[in-house]
Design a protein around this motif. Structure first.
Motif, PDB file in Angstrom:
ATOM      1  N   MET A 722       0.825  -1.207   0.000  1.00 38.15           N
ATOM      2  CA  MET A 722       0.000   0.000   0.000  1.00 38.15           C
ATOM      3  C   MET A 722       0.863   1.263   0.000  1.00 38.15           C
ATOM      4  O   MET A 722       0.608   2.200  -0.773  1.00 38.15           O
ATOM      5  CB  MET A 722      -0.932  -0.001   1.211  1.00 38.15           C
ATOM      6  CG  MET A 722      -1.987  -1.094   1.192  1.00 38.15           C
ATOM      7  SD  MET A 722      -3.125  -1.007  -0.224  1.00 38.15           S
ATOM      8  CE  MET A 722      -3.987   0.519   0.131  1.00 38.15           C
ATOM      9  N   SER A 723       1.896   1.288   0.835  1.00 39.38           N
ATOM     10  CA  SER A 723       2.723   2.494   0.921  1.00 39.38           C
ATOM     11  C   SER A 723       3.479   2.746  -0.385  1.00 39.38           C
ATOM     12  O   SER A 723       3.521   3.882  -0.883  1.00 39.38           O
ATOM     13  CB  SER A 723       3.702   2.384   2.088  1.00 39.38           C
ATOM     14  OG  SER A 723       4.573   1.279   1.904  1.00 39.38           O
ATOM     15  N   GLU A 724       4.072   1.686  -0.966  1.00 35.93           N
ATOM     16  CA  GLU A 724       4.818   1.872  -2.206  1.00 35.93           C
ATOM     17  C   GLU A 724       3.884   2.158  -3.374  1.00 35.93           C
ATOM     18  O   GLU A 724       4.202   2.963  -4.258  1.00 35.93           O
ATOM     19  CB  GLU A 724       5.666   0.634  -2.492  1.00 35.93           C
ATOM     20  CG  GLU A 724       6.817   0.440  -1.515  1.00 35.93           C
ATOM     21  CD  GLU A 724       7.578  -0.846  -1.765  1.00 35.93           C
ATOM     22  OE1 GLU A 724       7.193  -1.589  -2.698  1.00 35.93           O
ATOM     23  OE2 GLU A 724       8.549  -1.119  -1.027  1.00 35.93           O
ATOM     24  N   GLY A 725       2.727   1.480  -3.396  1.00 31.39           N
ATOM     25  CA  GLY A 725       1.788   1.728  -4.478  1.00 31.39           C
ATOM     26  C   GLY A 725       1.302   3.164  -4.499  1.00 31.39           C
ATOM     27  O   GLY A 725       1.147   3.770  -5.579  1.00 31.39           O
ATOM     28  N   VAL A 731       7.130   9.041  -6.885  1.00 33.32           N
ATOM     29  CA  VAL A 731       8.560   8.720  -6.821  1.00 33.32           C
ATOM     30  C   VAL A 731       9.104   8.292  -8.176  1.00 33.32           C
ATOM     31  O   VAL A 731      10.196   8.723  -8.591  1.00 33.32           O
ATOM     32  CB  VAL A 731       8.810   7.610  -5.768  1.00 33.32           C
ATOM     33  CG1 VAL A 731      10.262   7.130  -5.826  1.00 33.32           C
ATOM     34  CG2 VAL A 731       8.464   8.109  -4.377  1.00 33.32           C
ATOM     35  N   GLN A 732       8.376   7.437  -8.902  1.00 35.27           N
ATOM     36  CA  GLN A 732       8.889   6.910 -10.174  1.00 35.27           C
ATOM     37  C   GLN A 732       9.100   8.000 -11.219  1.00 35.27           C
ATOM     38  O   GLN A 732      10.146   7.997 -11.900  1.00 35.27           O
ATOM     39  CB  GLN A 732       7.947   5.822 -10.711  1.00 35.27           C
ATOM     40  CG  GLN A 732       7.946   4.527  -9.914  1.00 35.27           C
ATOM     41  CD  GLN A 732       9.253   3.756 -10.034  1.00 35.27           C
ATOM     42  OE1 GLN A 732      10.117   4.073 -10.842  1.00 35.27           O
ATOM     43  NE2 GLN A 732       9.423   2.751  -9.189  1.00 35.27           N
ATOM     44  N   PRO A 733       8.183   8.977 -11.430  1.00 31.54           N
ATOM     45  CA  PRO A 733       8.464  10.055 -12.389  1.00 31.54           C
ATOM     46  C   PRO A 733       9.702  10.866 -11.999  1.00 31.54           C
ATOM     47  O   PRO A 733      10.494  11.253 -12.861  1.00 31.54           O
ATOM     48  CB  PRO A 733       7.203  10.915 -12.348  1.00 31.54           C
ATOM     49  CG  PRO A 733       6.136   9.970 -11.921  1.00 31.54           C
ATOM     50  CD  PRO A 733       6.791   9.040 -10.961  1.00 31.54           C
ATOM     51  N   LYS A 759       0.521  -2.932  -7.048  1.00 31.68           N
ATOM     52  CA  LYS A 759       1.006  -3.119  -5.677  1.00 31.68           C
ATOM     53  C   LYS A 759      -0.115  -3.024  -4.659  1.00 31.68           C
ATOM     54  O   LYS A 759      -0.136  -3.780  -3.674  1.00 31.68           O
ATOM     55  CB  LYS A 759       2.105  -2.104  -5.375  1.00 31.68           C
ATOM     56  CG  LYS A 759       3.405  -2.366  -6.115  1.00 31.68           C
ATOM     57  CD  LYS A 759       4.524  -1.442  -5.657  1.00 31.68           C
ATOM     58  CE  LYS A 759       5.843  -1.780  -6.365  1.00 31.68           C
ATOM     59  NZ  LYS A 759       6.957  -0.917  -5.910  1.00 31.68           N
ATOM     60  N   THR A 760      -1.037  -2.116  -4.862  1.00 31.95           N
ATOM     61  CA  THR A 760      -2.142  -2.008  -3.902  1.00 31.95           C
ATOM     62  C   THR A 760      -3.066  -3.218  -3.995  1.00 31.95           C
ATOM     63  O   THR A 760      -3.537  -3.736  -2.977  1.00 31.95           O
ATOM     64  CB  THR A 760      -2.940  -0.717  -4.141  1.00 31.95           C
ATOM     65  OG1 THR A 760      -3.375  -0.667  -5.512  1.00 31.95           O
ATOM     66  CG2 THR A 760      -2.093   0.513  -3.845  1.00 31.95           C
TER      67      THR A 760
END
Length: 831
Positions: A722-725, A731-733, A759-760
């Protein structure tokens, strides 16, 4: 639907059919079918433009250039004090067994108890060298004859008609059972109990990893033929087709292809035999993904028993793979019989010609070719009769030889001509003898090519292509100054190697020394743990029995300790294929369980009907929890039912109803597990692994082994997913822009968007799937307990034997008790 087999599965050891074939046996046949073909000499031809090879190429890691060679790693001597029970499991000919006798004798020097488990016919050979022997069954002569007739993986129709396949499958089943027995059964002669603390095996023994997993002990493979993926050269049994310019990747994939075909070959199908064996050991079944390349995926240590002077270690082989040199036993104390001695003294050194354990279809024709070549070369020759009983008319310059150690004989010959077994090849080269190889199957062509590349012999001549003219050319090449010089150069390099000692160092270096030691008797391996008040102590068999005798704890409080647990995790590449595979597996399991509602009662009826016309009792099904030695089991075969009991109508009806009810219950279990656990888990894992498809590292949330770890992994999966999703969308852009500018930012937006969805979703599914998986494993462990109970029993039996023996040697019980009390911080008599 894939994964099903028309042929009934063969039960392990018990002699009765299983109710249904084990799941996960095959992948899509179309995926494999266009990838390989078997050519006339039995080698597999791999099409590098096939679906399967394209799929496997995606799994190939980026590795260093293997064409740059490195010197073999020097394994530093290990100070070793823990004395282990080691079983060496070997399938093959005498040439395969002999090197491991040298290894066993070297291991004995460190105080290890060494048992060699191999075919029954080698009992005297093994015991004569001071090693324990355990028979695993199987007929090596029959195996050799089968391999000569069918050196490839797919037999021809003549082989099928003769029934060789079913005999081979039965023999493999017998040997798998024998390997397990060799790990836990007493010595057949002395009845001294034995439970293995470590396993050494050659890969064709097949049972090694599965026995190690059941016992929770280390396993170490040793072999004379490349068995590990490398870009340096292809699998010794593979020819590459449509490789293009990328030969290194083609070489690497050839090993995986070979493993896949062996696992799910269209006829022999090792996969279902292995899974039947695992079922009887209460181990989870392997899928068509985990089964092939299992040793490689688990990073099982492997030591190759050849000289780096012939084949150096490729750079892309990791540290758990060693090359140690050929295994040589100590020179035998041999005195030649008078006729052999007279023949050797009668003229210049002869040429040795022999094929050892090879069983040749037409030995008379082979003998004729050899004699013609000897006459045309004008040489003296020693012809070894071997298992094929080679012979022929008496000839002035020919001596027909029975059994004679090569270590002695090859000192007295000019050159050697043989089948190319690794041991015979090594012995000839160590003595500086030029070598001509006539390969039949297996690694023999590989060694023929290595010898030719080193200049110590001609190119190998496949036995089907052998003629008197070609043999004359090969012998003539061996007698040239160039071949003699090359063979002597190799001999000089080999003479400085200590293969057996290096292999023992490699074995010790790959053992988990700290986790092996008993906390009370550090020279003995730990096999139990005792836990109390947040304190845990590792105990050996002997230490535990001393403490039990003095009432320090109840033996039921002991838990089996695994010095090296084997954890096989299923691999999920992407959500689509993972979910489809899980769905199809669930569907197949449900269909099989539903069929059992009707089939199993019918089977019970047929069994009872058959017994009515039989005078025999029902043989008990194989059960690892029941030792075949009543003396050490205390139970025997009390589960047998008499013919009259089984034939009684009421009993038969009851058995039929029970079988149907059991299948109905199994149907509900399979359906619930598939829908509530397996399919959500496959989808969650597939979604979690999507970042790997575009080069990102996938977070490891841990392994699920029981309900506790399942809850932990589920929680981690939800938290991190959940946090990374939710953060990757930003973050990725940013990372993409920093690394690749505007284009990188656009790619980052795509990655972030994908992460938000995958991821979520994986986090939510994992919150249910991982705890469910853990609960299933816990239930399975509780239900499938026969093997663990048997292991517990035989460890106590060996502990009692050691205690009785130690009492005669004045074992200091007081010190053991004091050390235990100090370790646990208590002085109570009984917990």
């Amino acid at each position: 639907m894939t994964g099903y087999c028309d042929e009934p599965a063969v039960d392990i050891c018990g002699g009765t059919d299983l109710p249904y074939p084990p799941p996960y046996k095959l992948l899509d046949p179309n995926l494999v079918g266009d990838a390989v073909d078997v050519i006339e000499n039995g080698r597999i031809q791999i099409n590098l433009d096939s679906k399967l090879t394209r799929f496997l190429s995606k799994l190939t890691p980026n590795l260093p250039d293997p064409l740059r060679w490195e010197a073999p790693a020097v394994v530093n001597p290990v100070s070793w004090s823990v004395k282990l029970n080691i079983v060496i499991q070997i399938i093959g000919s005498r040439g395969d067994v002999q090197p491991f006798i040298a290894l066993g004798n070297e291991l004995q020097k460190y105080g290890h108890r060494v048992r060699q488990a191999t075919h029954n016919v080698f009992s005297n050979f093994v015991r004569s060298h001071g090693l324990e022997f355990y028979p695993i069954g199987g007929d090596p002569q029959e195996l050799m004859a089968y391999m000569v007739k069918n050196p490839g993986l797919i037999p021809n129709m003549a082989i099928l008609r003769e029934g060789d396949i079913q005999r081979k499958r039965s023999m493999l089943t017998e040997m798998l059972c024998g390997c397990w027995d060799s790990s836990v059964e007493p010595d057949p002669l002395s009845r001294r109990p034995f439970v293995a603390d470590a396993i050494i095996a050659n890969p064709p023994s097949f049972a090694h990893i599965h026995c190690a997993e059941a016992l929770g002990i280390p396993v170490h493979l040793m072999f004379t033929m490349p068995w590990s993926n490398t870009r340096a050269f292809p699998h010794p049994l593979a020819n590459l087709k449509n490789a293009g310019n990328d030969l290194t990747t083609a070489n690497y994939i050839s090993y995986s292809i070979f493993e896949w075909i062996t696992w799910q070959g269209q006829v022999t199908e090792m996969g279902d035999i292995i899974n039947n064996f695992r079922m009887k050991l209460d181990l989870e079944l392997l899928s068509g993904i985990e089964g092939p390349n299992l040793a490689s995926n688990l990073k099982v240590p492997i030591t190759y028993c050849w000289s780096p002077a012939l084949v150096p270690k490729p750079l892309d082989w990791p540290s758990h793979i060693d090359i140690c040199g050929f295994f040589f036993r100590d020179p035998p104390n041999y005195t030649a019989p008078s006729d052999l001695d007279a023949s050797l003294r009668a003229g210049p050194p002869p040429v040795y010609i022999g094929f050892g354990s090879i069983v040749i279809d037409n030995p008379a024709a082979m003998g004729s070719i050899i004699l013609k070549a000897v006459r045309r070369c004008g040489i003296r020759a020693i012809i070894s009769r071997g298992w094929s009983k080679l012979g022929g008319p008496e000839f002035e310059n020919v001596f027909y030889l029975g059994d004679c150690p090569h270590e002695w004989l090859f000192q007295h010959v000019a050159a050697v001509v043989h089948h190319g077994g690794a041991g015979t090849t090594a012995c000839g080269l160590l003595n500086g003898r030029p070598t001509a190889i006539v390969p039949f199957f297996g690694d023999q062509p590989f060694w023929g090519n290595m010898v030719a590349a080193a200049g110590a012999g001609p190119k190998p001549i496949p036995h089907k292509s052998l003629t008197a003219e070609r043999l004359v050319e090969a012998i003539s090449f061996c007698l040239t100054a160039q071949a003699v010089s090359s063979a002597r150069e190799i001999s000089k390099k080999m003479s400085g190697e200590t293969g057996v000692q290096a292999a023992v160092r490699s074995f010790h270096a790959n053992l988990p020394i700290e986790s092996l030691k008993c906390d009370i008797l550090p020279d003995q391996p730990a096999v139990w743990t005792y836990n109390k008040k947040n304190k845990s102590i590792k105990l050996s068999k002997l230490a535990a029995e001393v403490l039990i005798e003095y009432l320090r704890f109840d033996p039921s409080r002991l838990e089996l300790y695994e010095t090296r647990p084997v954890l096989i995790e299923r691999h999920y590449s992407d959500p689509v294929t993972s979910t489809i595979h899980a769905f199809m597996t669930t569907q197949k399991d449900v269909v099989e369980a539903a069929g059992g509602i009707f089939y199993k009662p019918y089977k019970e009826y047929r069994s009872a009907h058959a017994l009515q016309s039989s005078n025999q009792e029902v043989p008990p099904s194989f059960n690892p929890a029941m030792s075949k030695n009543k003396e050490y089991n205390g139970e025997g075969s009390s589960r047998q039912l008499s013919r009259d009991q089984r034939a009684d109508g009421h009993s038969v009806a009851g058995a039929m109803a029970a079988a149907s009810a059991k299948s109905l219950g199994n149907l509900y279990v399979k359906a619930f597990k598939g829908l509530a656990v397996d399919i959500p888990l496959a989808t969650a894992e597939g979604l979690r692994n999507i970042p790997a498809l575009y080069g990102e590292k996938v977070r490891d949330n841990g392994s699920v082994t029981d309900w506790k770890s399942g809850a932990v992994v589920g929680g981690r999966s939800f938290l991190y997913g959940m946090s990374e999703g939710l953060t990757d969308i930003f973050v990725q852009p940013y990372k993409g822009a920093k690394e690749g500018g505007a284009l990188g930012a656009v790619k980052g937006v795509g990655k972030g968007t994908a992460a938000l969805a995958t991821k979520t979703t994986s986090a939510v599914l994992g919150l249910v799937a991982y705890p469910g998986q853990g609960i299933c494993k816990t239930i399975r462990t509780a239900v499938k307990s026969h093997t663990r109970k048997h292991i517990t029993a035989v460890k106590h039996i060996e502990g009692q034997y050691l205690l009785n023996s130690a009492n005669e040697l004045d074992l200091d019980h007081t010190r053991i008790l004091a050390d235990f009390d100090d370790f646990m911080g208590e002085h109570s008599i009984r917990s």
